[in-house]
Design a protein around this motif. Structure first.
Motif, PDB file in Angstrom:
ATOM      1  N   LEU A  60      31.565 -95.277 147.416  1.00  0.00           N
ATOM      2  CA  LEU A  60      30.124 -96.258 147.085  1.00  0.00           C
ATOM      3  C   LEU A  60      29.400 -96.684 148.457  1.00  0.00           C
ATOM      4  O   LEU A  60      28.313 -96.869 148.997  1.00  0.00           O
ATOM      5  N   ASP A  61      30.835 -97.117 149.281  1.00  0.00           N
ATOM      6  CA  ASP A  61      30.098 -98.252 150.021  1.00  0.00           C
ATOM      7  C   ASP A  61      30.132 -97.430 151.932  1.00  0.00           C
ATOM      8  O   ASP A  61      28.892 -97.227 152.205  1.00  0.00           O
ATOM      9  N   ARG A  84      31.998 -93.845 160.089  1.00  0.00           N
ATOM     10  CA  ARG A  84      33.163 -93.148 158.798  1.00  0.00           C
ATOM     11  C   ARG A  84      32.782 -92.211 159.110  1.00  0.00           C
ATOM     12  O   ARG A  84      34.075 -90.801 158.729  1.00  0.00           O
ATOM     13  N   THR A  96      28.720 -98.656 160.991  1.00  0.00           N
ATOM     14  CA  THR A  96      29.180 -97.870 159.730  1.00  0.00           C
ATOM     15  C   THR A  96      29.186 -96.251 160.158  1.00  0.00           C
ATOM     16  O   THR A  96      29.829 -95.393 159.705  1.00  0.00           O
ATOM     17  N   ASN A 141      30.631 -93.855 151.000  1.00  0.00           N
ATOM     18  CA  ASN A 141      29.569 -92.350 151.348  1.00  0.00           C
ATOM     19  C   ASN A 141      30.382 -91.099 151.637  1.00  0.00           C
ATOM     20  O   ASN A 141      29.967 -90.243 152.138  1.00  0.00           O
TER      21      ASN A 141
HETATM   22  C1  LIG Z   1      25.162 -94.665 150.539  1.00  0.00           C
HETATM   23  O1  LIG Z   1      24.297 -94.124 150.292  1.00  0.00           O
HETATM   24  C2  LIG Z   1      23.735 -94.916 149.382  1.00  0.00           C
HETATM   25  C3  LIG Z   1      22.752 -94.752 148.729  1.00  0.00           C
HETATM   26  O2  LIG Z   1      23.067 -93.069 148.476  1.00  0.00           O
HETATM   27  C4  LIG Z   1      22.937 -96.049 150.451  1.00  0.00           C
HETATM   28  O3  LIG Z   1      21.841 -97.161 149.552  1.00  0.00           O
HETATM   29  C5  LIG Z   1      23.718 -96.893 151.682  1.00  0.00           C
HETATM   30  O4  LIG Z   1      23.302 -97.087 152.135  1.00  0.00           O
HETATM   31  C6  LIG Z   1      24.490 -95.854 151.668  1.00  0.00           C
HETATM   32  N1  LIG Z   1      25.763 -96.560 153.318  1.00  0.00           N
HETATM   33  C7  LIG Z   1      25.810 -96.188 153.354  1.00  0.00           C
HETATM   34  C8  LIG Z   1      27.327 -97.248 154.532  1.00  0.00           C
HETATM   35  O5  LIG Z   1      25.153 -95.529 154.509  1.00  0.00           O
END
Ligand SMILES: *[C@@H]1O[C@H](CO)[C@@H](O)[C@H](O)[C@H]1NC(C)=O
Ligand SMILES: *[C@@H]1O[C@H](CO)[C@@H](O)[C@H](O)[C@H]1NC(C)=O
Ligand SMILES: *[C@@H]1O[C@H](CO)[C@@H](O)[C@H](O)[C@H]1NC(C)=O
Length: 592
Positions: free
Chosen positions: A414-415, A385, A381, A417
């Motif tokens: 949400l996944d 990203r 990720t 960010n």
């Molecule tokens: C995105 O952010 C949330 C909380 O802000 C966190 O729980 C989550 O792991 C993050 N996802 C990634 C893929 O970094």
């Protein structure tokens, strides 16, 4: 003295109101007098003076006038030709039909539109409210104003043409067809006078149609648009492309559809698209087009293989995608960005006059497929990203260039960010906590939890199995979102459920029911969608809760939905039955 009843009170008593309107209006006052309507009833239309604004032609009063006139013509057909004799809702052999009497009959419908329509109205500023007032046979109205109303006349008042259309849609549900020879071909309303004041709870009331997994002829899409409008939806989300096929013709990139469509004639020309946009807008529906990116794009490889990574990896497609065939737009790749720029320059100006919104997809982006992408070479990720962010920033900057407001699936926010334009609308589907998370980040949301509002669930596993152990492993062959979502379950969903603050609730624009087309096409569409989507339609128009803040009950909705289904059948929509006929004929006799 006439008995005045309100629908809410009757429902609390468990009785059934004579007025049977779906979705239920915000307020209904009804009497118990019968009034008949004359076949030669006429429309009188009061339009606003041309405001002299710079609005283009298609929203000027003469256009909204012809839109309302056309809606009146359609509703006259529903009233006099495609209406129901409600025998299914009375015990066998009952003589329920009122005595025919021409005195005080309705001979005129006066529709008043108060303001000039605007084009490209931001969703928050939509105004779809209307009032409808109908006298009883003695000419008495509930809202008498200094005797300015004429007897035998129905008044519909709205600010916009779409509000007027909703009023006519409601009117078509106030009358029943008569069967007795002396009254044959006449229609009557059993509960006059009637005063209805109505407006929607949610501004965005949509249905998402996937036209990529199966091909849908225009006639089926138009029938869907018609039925959506009668259920007071105002959005058709057109999921135009996916990994399986690319049916949307893009003239400057002709190979996309030439090679990506399923077969001859299985694509939408620019004229087809304009035809649909216009057809929908004349019925109060805005079509919002989605091009799903960067996942769900394998069909682009039919034309441009170099833009796609992980195309149709067999047999382990499921490592690289949620569904066969696998394939995603490459990241960290200038040709992909050029492609997006060109695609949008072609498509977006053609959508511009119709809607200010554009959906750019973003669901189910697979990580492993980027192991195969030379520009990424990783399934981590953290590595993917920044590349995905760059892709999305470019994409959204192109939307800004074309003055389009982005809508994207929840995963992107949400996944992954990712940082998105502030005005991005998030479409949630996986959970109520997604609505909560997206609104707490300050984004507007279109809800539609798949545990309630996916119309495709519960048809069973459509994938074939690999020979060997798979049969036992997958027996009894449920699909991922089984069981089927009944109308009751759809009705029990509140887009606002689980939200804590008023600010979060304010950010929920509404919701959408979903038609993913793995096992649905034009031939089965009606019975899959209707009347179930009507349950979502009522939640979106009327709210899950009534004026007193109580949940609307299934008991109160059941017969009304049954009546509505009968009306849909008359109008040529193959809606499924709500319950067995005996139960409607014997009220209260089928309770568990
Ligand atoms: C995105 O952010 C949330 C909380 O802000 C966190 O729980 C989550 O792991 C993050 N996802 C990634 C893929 O970094
Ligand atoms: C990422 O890729 C490696 C192979 O390079 C694989 O072993 C691993 O399972 C993958 N991670 C996920 C989450 O699929
Ligand atoms: C009202 O409906 C919601 C779901 O929309 C449910 O969670 C809640 O329990 C219901 N409340 C009552 C009092 O039945």
């Amino acid at each position: 003295m006439r008995i005045l009843r309100t629908v809410t009170t009757l429902w609390m008593l468990g009785a059934v109101a004579a007025v049977s309107i779906w979705p239920i209006p915000e307020s209904v006052e009804e009497g118990d007098g019968v009034v008949w309507m004359q076949r030669d009833v006429i429309l009188e239309l009061n339009l606003p003076k041309n405001s002299g604004s710079n609005e283009p032609d298609y929203v000027n009063p003469s256009v909204s006038g012809s839109k309302i006139e056309a809606a009146w013509k359609r509703n006259k057909v529903f009233l006099f030709k495609q209406n129901i004799v409600p025998w299914k809702f009375h015990p066998k052999g009952t003589d329920f039909e009122p005595k025919f009497s021409p005195s005080g009959a309705i001979k005129k419908v006066v529709v008043t539109q108060r303001k000039t329509d605007r084009s490209r109205v931001p969703v928050e500023e939509l105004n779809e409210e209307y009032t409808l007032s109908m006298p009883d046979a003695s000419g008495k109205f509930f809202d008498s104003n200094d005797n300015k109303q004429e007897p035998g006349t129905i008044y519909i008042d709205a600010e916009t043409s779409n509000g007027a259309l909703h009023g006519l849609t409601t009117l078509s549900q106030l009358f029943y067809r008569a069967e007795k020879p002396e009254a044959f071909e006449n229609i009557y309303s059993p509960s006059t006078p009637v005063l209805i004041k109505d407006k929607p709870k949610f501004k965005h009331r949509g249905l998402n149609l996937d036209v990529a997994r199966q091909w849908y002829p225009l006639k089926d899409i138009k029938r869907l648009i018609d039925t959506l409008s009668w259920n007071k939806f105002n959005r058709l989300h057109f999921h135009a492309t996916d990994s399986q096929s690319w049916p949307l013709e893009i003239p400057s990139l002709p190979d996309l559809a030439n090679k990506g469509k399923y077969g001859p004639h299985m694509s939408y020309t620019p004229e087809d698209l304009q035809n649909l946009l216009t057809y929908a807008s004349k019925r109060g529906i805005e079509i919002i087009v989605e091009i799903d990116m960067p996942g769900h794009t394998a069909s682009i490889a039919d034309a441009y293989p170099d833009l796609i990574t992980g195309r149709n990896m067999q047999p382990d497609w499921d490592t690289y995608a949620a569904q066969p065939p696998s394939g995603s737009l490459k990241l960290n790749n200038p040709s992909v960005e050029t492609f997006v720029t060109q695609l949008f320059s072609d498509l977006l100006p053609r959508l511009h006059h119709h809607s200010r919104y554009f959906h750019h997809g973003g669901d189910e982006v697979n990580r492993n497929v980027y192991l195969l992408d030379p520009g990424v070479n990783s399934n981590s990720t953290d590595t993917i990203r920044p590349h995905l962010q760059r892709f999305m920033t470019h994409l959204q900057s192109q939307l800004t260039t074309h003055s389009a407001i982005p809508i994207t699936w929840e995963e992107i926010l949400l996944d992954w960010n990712l940082t998105l334009a502030r005005n991005t609308i998030i479409q949630t589907w996986q959970s109520d906590s997604a609505v909560s998370a997206a609104t707490s980040k300050g984004h507007r949301v279109i809800a539609g939890n798949y545990n309630y509002w996916y119309l495709d669930c519960g048809h069973g596993q459509w994938l074939d199995f690999r020979p060997g152990e798979s049969y036992d492993k997958y027996y009894p062959f449920a699909d991922y979102c089984s069981p089927r979502k009944s109308w009751k379950l759809m009705y029990a969903y509140d887009p606002l459920q689980g939200l804590e603050t008023e600010e979060q609730k304010r950010l929920v624009l509404g919701g959408e029911a979903h038609v993913w087309s793995e096992q649905i096409d034009g031939a089965s569409l009606d019975a899959v969608v209707w009347p179930r989507a009507g349950a979502a339609g009522e939640v979106l128009w009327s709210g899950r809760k009534d004026a007193e803040g109580r949940n609307r009950t299934l008991e109160a909705a059941s017969e009304r939905l049954g009546v509505w289904r009968e009306r849909l059948l008359e109008r040529g929509v193959g809606a499924a039955p709500v319950m067995q006929l005996w139960c409607y004929m014997n009220k209260g006799g089928c309770q568990l």
